[in-house]
Design a protein around this motif. Structure first.
Motif, PDB file in Angstrom:
ATOM      1  N   ALA A 155      -1.519   0.442  -9.809  1.00  0.00           N
ATOM      2  CA  ALA A 155      -2.070   1.321  -8.781  1.00  0.00           C
ATOM      3  C   ALA A 155      -2.122   0.602  -7.430  1.00  0.00           C
ATOM      4  O   ALA A 155      -1.845   1.192  -6.377  1.00  0.00           O
ATOM      5  N   GLY A 156      -2.468  -0.681  -7.464  1.00  0.00           N
ATOM      6  CA  GLY A 156      -2.542  -1.456  -6.236  1.00  0.00           C
ATOM      7  C   GLY A 156      -1.218  -1.522  -5.504  1.00  0.00           C
ATOM      8  O   GLY A 156      -1.160  -1.434  -4.268  1.00  0.00           O
ATOM      9  N   GLU A 157      -0.127  -1.651  -6.268  1.00  0.00           N
ATOM     10  CA  GLU A 157       1.206  -1.708  -5.650  1.00  0.00           C
ATOM     11  C   GLU A 157       1.536  -0.384  -4.962  1.00  0.00           C
ATOM     12  O   GLU A 157       2.050  -0.366  -3.830  1.00  0.00           O
ATOM     13  N   LYS A 158       1.216   0.735  -5.605  1.00  0.00           N
ATOM     14  CA  LYS A 158       1.481   2.048  -5.008  1.00  0.00           C
ATOM     15  C   LYS A 158       0.626   2.279  -3.765  1.00  0.00           C
ATOM     16  O   LYS A 158       1.092   2.833  -2.764  1.00  0.00           O
ATOM     17  N   LEU A 159      -0.625   1.847  -3.821  1.00  0.00           N
ATOM     18  CA  LEU A 159      -1.515   2.008  -2.671  1.00  0.00           C
ATOM     19  C   LEU A 159      -1.027   1.185  -1.484  1.00  0.00           C
ATOM     20  O   LEU A 159      -1.072   1.640  -0.334  1.00  0.00           O
ATOM     21  N   SER A 160      -0.556  -0.011  -1.761  1.00  0.00           N
ATOM     22  CA  SER A 160      -0.070  -0.882  -0.679  1.00  0.00           C
ATOM     23  C   SER A 160       1.193  -0.315  -0.039  1.00  0.00           C
ATOM     24  O   SER A 160       1.348  -0.363   1.186  1.00  0.00           O
ATOM     25  N   GLY A 220       0.166   2.354   2.157  1.00  0.00           N
ATOM     26  CA  GLY A 220      -0.596   1.857   3.305  1.00  0.00           C
ATOM     27  C   GLY A 220       0.257   1.295   4.420  1.00  0.00           C
ATOM     28  O   GLY A 220      -0.206   1.158   5.559  1.00  0.00           O
ATOM     29  N   LYS A 221       1.507   0.946   4.119  1.00  0.00           N
ATOM     30  CA  LYS A 221       2.480   0.491   5.121  1.00  0.00           C
ATOM     31  C   LYS A 221       1.938  -0.607   6.036  1.00  0.00           C
ATOM     32  O   LYS A 221       2.086  -0.561   7.254  1.00  0.00           O
ATOM     33  N   GLY A 222       1.283  -1.603   5.418  1.00  0.00           N
ATOM     34  CA  GLY A 222       0.811  -2.740   6.196  1.00  0.00           C
ATOM     35  C   GLY A 222      -0.539  -2.556   6.855  1.00  0.00           C
ATOM     36  O   GLY A 222      -1.111  -3.515   7.386  1.00  0.00           O
ATOM     37  N   LYS A 223      -1.073  -1.339   6.832  1.00  0.00           N
ATOM     38  CA  LYS A 223      -2.388  -1.081   7.415  1.00  0.00           C
ATOM     39  C   LYS A 223      -3.482  -1.027   6.360  1.00  0.00           C
ATOM     40  O   LYS A 223      -4.657  -1.224   6.665  1.00  0.00           O
ATOM     41  N   TYR A 247       0.726 -10.525  -5.257  1.00  0.00           N
ATOM     42  CA  TYR A 247       0.527 -11.078  -3.908  1.00  0.00           C
ATOM     43  C   TYR A 247       1.842 -11.094  -3.144  1.00  0.00           C
ATOM     44  O   TYR A 247       1.901 -10.737  -1.949  1.00  0.00           O
ATOM     45  N   LYS A 248       2.917 -11.480  -3.824  1.00  0.00           N
ATOM     46  CA  LYS A 248       4.239 -11.518  -3.203  1.00  0.00           C
ATOM     47  C   LYS A 248       4.679 -10.125  -2.746  1.00  0.00           C
ATOM     48  O   LYS A 248       5.330  -9.974  -1.705  1.00  0.00           O
ATOM     49  N   LYS A 249       4.301  -9.103  -3.508  1.00  0.00           N
ATOM     50  CA  LYS A 249       4.671  -7.722  -3.181  1.00  0.00           C
ATOM     51  C   LYS A 249       3.742  -7.081  -2.147  1.00  0.00           C
ATOM     52  O   LYS A 249       3.937  -5.930  -1.769  1.00  0.00           O
ATOM     53  N   GLY A 250       2.718  -7.806  -1.714  1.00  0.00           N
ATOM     54  CA  GLY A 250       1.827  -7.276  -0.690  1.00  0.00           C
ATOM     55  C   GLY A 250       0.713  -6.395  -1.201  1.00  0.00           C
ATOM     56  O   GLY A 250       0.169  -5.571  -0.466  1.00  0.00           O
ATOM     57  N   VAL A 251       0.364  -6.550  -2.486  1.00  0.00           N
ATOM     58  CA  VAL A 251      -0.733  -5.756  -3.041  1.00  0.00           C
ATOM     59  C   VAL A 251      -2.074  -6.197  -2.454  1.00  0.00           C
ATOM     60  O   VAL A 251      -2.993  -5.398  -2.275  1.00  0.00           O
TER      61      VAL A 251
END
Length: 438
Positions: free
Chosen positions: A192-197, A200-203, A252-256
């Motif tokens: 879910a965290g990956e989808k949310l990130s 979120g597009k960096g925001k 972390y690498k994927k920006g989650v």
């Protein structure tokens, strides 16, 4: 800016940071005498009891003074003197008092905070001194004050918290997730965290790791043995633990997680959630009040679900307790007062003025915890956390103190940054932890 009330609620959570009579509750209701195990049968209690708490004034002054007055009325020979100290610097002050032999007769500490002192055998064994009331308490809460591999329990559980899952429904909708179904397992949380990130597009990001507060607990939830059977040797460098750390590193690498989050604790995670910067916040229900005061729009979008678990299905609890030092010159009255402060009636009353849970099983049967009340997120979280805590445990051994935490988290941070392989990081973390506690 956080309100003063919200700040004080956070202090109660951190330290983990109105007298009414409830009908039909069990617990120690024997006229305030508590256990008789520490007294001669029929002997009247008398003398002074110094009671030291962590940062409960002025928010809970009326409540605490009311309990003291009630106890003194039932035990006219006892004079309870209440002293409240700030959470910051309390451990150093307590240690200095222990060395000098001047600790209060009853002290308010959590297991990890107290264990450095208990390692020196400084506290009364409540398995013996308060054996008459032990059965009243949630087993997991009572066991929180035990040391793996050793007999006895060095504290009486007082108030508890049991983490729930808070999540931003609006962010869930934008990410294509079911806004009525929060993640329930650690694996689901990362997905879910990956989808949310991505949404979120960096925001905005999926979640905050809060490694200092969560990592070792999450290992325990997955059945990773933190200590060996003797309770002397750390053992959490298993292949299963390394696999989980690998998943965190990949996330972390994927920006989650926010890029600057690896060195931040739970307070920063709460701030990020309030700012709409993360979509999921596993935390104690008491933080719902803080979010509502500081970020009303985020609070409106917040849903709640059960605590996120691992393969073991275990749920964690945080415990604050009441301990009696062996240096007390009035142990009988001190044990008696501690059991009275932590009985069902008084704990239920406390739970109604601050979002915590009682450690006495009977108090959890009150409609305040079994009903959802007005249907608010706070009421739902209270019911969920109360249901969880009946079978909850303090999953983190008391030996996992500030020193061990710092050593372990330092290695985990390197793994998430790709500077250490997960297995190497855990091997080094275990080695460092064993040097510290060995």
């Amino acid at each position: 800016m956080p309100s003063s009330r919200g700040t004080r609620l956070a202090s109660v959570a951190a330290a983990l940071g109105v007298l009414t009579t409830a009908c039909g509750l069990g617990g120690s209701t024997d006229g305030g005498t508590g256990t008789q195990a520490a007294n001669k049968p029929g002997a009247a209690l008398k003398g002074t009891v110094r009671f030291e708490t962590l940062q409960l004034k002025p928010t809970f002054t009326t409540y605490i003074e009311g309990v003291i007055a009630s106890y003194e009325k039932k035990n006219p020979g006892v004079d309870v003197q209440w002293v409240d100290v700030p959470f910051e610097g309390a451990q150093e002050k307590m240690t200095a008092n222990a060395v000098a032999g001047t600790m209060a007769d009853v002290v308010n500490l959590n297991p990890q905070f107290a264990q450095a002192l208990e390692a020196k055998g400084l506290f009364v064994d409540m398995d013996k001194a308060a054996k008459d009331v032990k059965a009243d308490y949630i087993p997991g809460a009572w066991d929180a004050f035990t040391v793996p591999g050793e007999e006895g329990s060095f504290g009486i559980p007082w108030y508890l918290t049991s983490e729930v899952t808070m999540y931003n429904k609006e962010q869930f909708k934008k990410a294509g997730l079911d806004a009525e179904k929060p993640p329930s397992t650690l694996d689901e949380l990362i997905v879910a965290g990956e989808k949310l990130s991505k949404a979120g597009k960096g925001k905005a990001y999926g979640l905050h790791p809060a490694l200092e507060n969560r990592f070792i607990t999450d290992l325990a939830k997955q059945g990773v043995p933190l200590l060996d059977e003797s309770g002397k040797k750390w053992t959490f460098n298993t292949p299963e633990a390394a696999a989980y750390l690998g998943k965190l590193a990949d996330a972390y690498k994927k920006g989650v997680f926010p890029k600057d989050s690896l060195t931040q604790n739970h307070s920063k995670a709460t701030e990020a959630y309030q700012a709409g910067q993360i979509g999921v916040l596993p935390s104690g229900p008491n933080f719902l009040t803080i979010i509502k005061e500081n970020a009303p729009k985020i609070a409106e979008a917040t849903g709640v679900g059960p605590q996120i678990t691992g393969t073991s299905g275990a749920t964690n609890m945080s415990v604050m307790g009441l301990l009696v030092p062996k240096s007390s010159k009035n142990q009988a009255a001190a044990v008696s007062f501690a059991t009275y402060m932590a009985n069902a009636e008084n704990q239920l009353a406390f739970s109604k003025i601050v979002t915590v849970l009682p450690s006495v099983s009977a108090a959890l049967k009150d409609p305040f915890f079994t009903d959802t009340g007005d249907g608010s997120a706070e009421a739902q979280a209270r019911k969920i956390s109360a249901e969880q805590i009946a079978k909850g445990e303090n999953l983190v051994p008391v030996q996992y103190d500030e020193r061990v935490t710092k050593a372990v988290v330092g290695k985990v941070q390197l793994a998430l940054q790709g500077k250490l392989a997960p297995q190497d990081a855990l091997d080094q973390a275990v080695e460092a932890a064993n040097r510290i506690t060995g």
